[in-house]
Motif scaffolding. Sequence first.
Motif, mmCIF file in Angstrom:
data_model
loop_
_atom_site.group_PDB
_atom_site.id
_atom_site.type_symbol
_atom_site.label_atom_id
_atom_site.label_comp_id
_atom_site.label_asym_id
_atom_site.label_seq_id
_atom_site.Cartn_x
_atom_site.Cartn_y
_atom_site.Cartn_z
ATOM 1 N N SER A 10 0.813 -1.212 0.000
ATOM 2 C CA SER A 10 0.000 0.000 0.000
ATOM 3 C C SER A 10 0.849 1.264 0.000
ATOM 4 O O SER A 10 0.333 2.346 0.263
ATOM 5 C CB SER A 10 -0.921 0.009 1.232
ATOM 6 N N VAL A 11 2.119 1.123 -0.296
ATOM 7 C CA VAL A 11 3.022 2.283 -0.194
ATOM 8 C C VAL A 11 2.603 3.428 -1.109
ATOM 9 O O VAL A 11 2.818 4.592 -0.799
ATOM 10 C CB VAL A 11 4.492 1.859 -0.430
ATOM 11 N N VAL A 12 1.967 3.130 -2.218
ATOM 12 C CA VAL A 12 1.541 4.208 -3.118
ATOM 13 C C VAL A 12 0.513 5.118 -2.454
ATOM 14 O O VAL A 12 0.291 6.237 -2.903
ATOM 15 C CB VAL A 12 0.952 3.694 -4.455
ATOM 16 N N ALA A 13 -0.112 4.649 -1.359
ATOM 17 C CA ALA A 13 -1.072 5.508 -0.645
ATOM 18 C C ALA A 13 -0.353 6.610 0.130
ATOM 19 O O ALA A 13 -0.974 7.606 0.505
ATOM 20 C CB ALA A 13 -1.933 4.676 0.294
ATOM 21 N N GLY A 14 0.950 6.417 0.412
ATOM 22 C CA GLY A 14 1.705 7.487 1.049
ATOM 23 C C GLY A 14 1.533 7.589 2.552
ATOM 24 O O GLY A 14 1.617 8.679 3.107
ATOM 25 N N LEU A 15 1.280 6.468 3.214
ATOM 26 C CA LEU A 15 1.203 6.474 4.679
ATOM 27 C C LEU A 15 2.589 6.149 5.231
ATOM 28 O O LEU A 15 2.976 4.992 5.297
ATOM 29 C CB LEU A 15 0.184 5.453 5.179
ATOM 30 N N PHE A 16 3.325 7.187 5.606
ATOM 31 C CA PHE A 16 4.686 7.003 6.107
ATOM 32 C C PHE A 16 4.741 7.388 7.583
ATOM 33 O O PHE A 16 4.082 8.324 8.014
ATOM 34 C CB PHE A 16 5.667 7.905 5.359
ATOM 35 N N GLY A 17 5.585 6.661 8.315
ATOM 36 C CA GLY A 17 5.883 7.085 9.675
ATOM 37 C C GLY A 17 4.754 6.822 10.654
ATOM 38 O O GLY A 17 3.585 6.743 10.281
ATOM 39 N N ALA A 18 5.126 6.700 11.937
ATOM 40 C CA ALA A 18 4.144 6.434 12.982
ATOM 41 C C ALA A 18 3.128 7.567 13.159
ATOM 42 O O ALA A 18 1.950 7.300 13.412
ATOM 43 C CB ALA A 18 4.854 6.140 14.298
#
Lengths: 143, 380
Positions: free
Chosen positions: B131-139
């Motif tokens: 799901s990285v293309v959704a752009g959910l990075f970091g806690a």
Amino acid sequence: MADESLAPLAELLPAQTELNGPHLEGLAAGELRLQHCTQCGAYQYPPESFCFHCPSTDLEWKAVDGNGAVYSFIIVHQRYHPAFGDRLPYNVAVVELDEGPRMLSNVLDVEPDAVEIGMRVRARIETLGDEGAALFFERAAGA
Amino acid sequence: MKQLRQRYCIVGVGNTPYGKNPGVSALAHNVMAIHAAIEDAGLTTDQIDGVLTKAPTSTFPMLWAPRVAEALRVVPKVTGTLDQAGASNIGLIQYAIGALELDQANYIVCAYGDNPATGTRASYARPRGDSVVAGLFGAPSSYAMIAQRHMHEYGTTHEQLGNVAIAHRHHASMNSNAHFQDPITHEDYDHSRWVAEPFHLLDCCPVSDGGAAYIITSEERAKDLGKPLVYIDGIGQGHPSWDFFRRDDMMTSGAKVAGEMAFKSAGLGPKDIDFAEIYDCFTIVPLVTIEDYGFVEKGEGGAFYEDQRTHVGGEFPINTAGGLLSETGMPGTQLVVEAVRQLRGEGGERQVEGAEVGLVSQQGGIMTTHATMILSNGGA
């Protein structure tokens, strides 16, 4: 209708594997395909070789409509990765599909502050690069 | 369920400076904190026969505890590294109690040390699988998703989230070792930049260098040492598991299950607790946690943080040294150290008067794991 600002995401698309192959091939064909358990009837994502609910290994792939509602969302302001640099701030939404699974995605073509919990959305598949495609969402007609 | 009351004690606590410690490795942070804990307990290194660690978050090396033992020149009878993220520091104590119960070790040290502020922190912004293309990075992004839903369901406000940041900073202003010591106001909070809306920067704990450690032994051995006794009265774990957004209820933490277990093993309830040290990597977490422990009804965490109710001197002090938000972003070990100091009456300016029973709450991942410990001084 290609969205140019999404183009840099092509490099982040997952590598195709035995497990995610049918899902990715579905997206490339413009369809959202999910695993469906022939024993308990649950749909699931991410793909696995067993059902997370029952846990049968008798799974099939089915195309679904891709309608759902926003369960929660955030608006990202921090630049974590260059592929998202041109889109800041952008929303990330947890979309609960009518079939059950919750998907991590973005609601496209809305102002950041227009996203709401409960908002009805529908799948929108965008092609990225030469061969790739990814699942996004957009506001459902009339929502 | 068996009761644990007054059989095992924490006899030594120690820590390094918190904040930025350039040139001090993760290993050195462990060694420094452990030496401080050994000295605090009145022990010598050769008496330590158990070495348990939580692995450094920034690098996650294999066989970490044996490396720490080697650096201490200790050949332990009991060793291991637990992978429960921020809940590991209490999970390790459960492991230690098992070894003490079997008489297979006498003095077991539990430690954590890392240098993500001045070393690498690449692991902090890992993208999420397919799901990285959704752009959910970091806690922060993931916890902000929980906060958004909590605000929607229960009417929790930015002002209430701000109260958490301000209250914990108030305590850190009385802690000369805290990473951030300058008091903050609602104006500071509102004007701090957005990271992942609904989170401002001041909703997020810092990335800090630091190490902390504590030593567990039997009550019998603890009585031979010089320090006031601090008993492990209750302990419990509960792990919601899986990706946070796929849980049926994204807003209930493991505090519910872990708390019930800890209260039962202590023979106590929420009303018996004088103060709490609660994992607060982000402002939403203490609100959810105090709800799940039953200190307040579900959804009322935000209201509880009003009127300085959680300040030292208030009705129920929370995070008396500043917590993750202000003392150090270290994932939880510091909370145990502070609870022990409070129960010994070593809190100085921030001492909770008459503190006899304290609760320590830890969690890890994205509310994926949870552990609870109840400590007391037996009314000393």
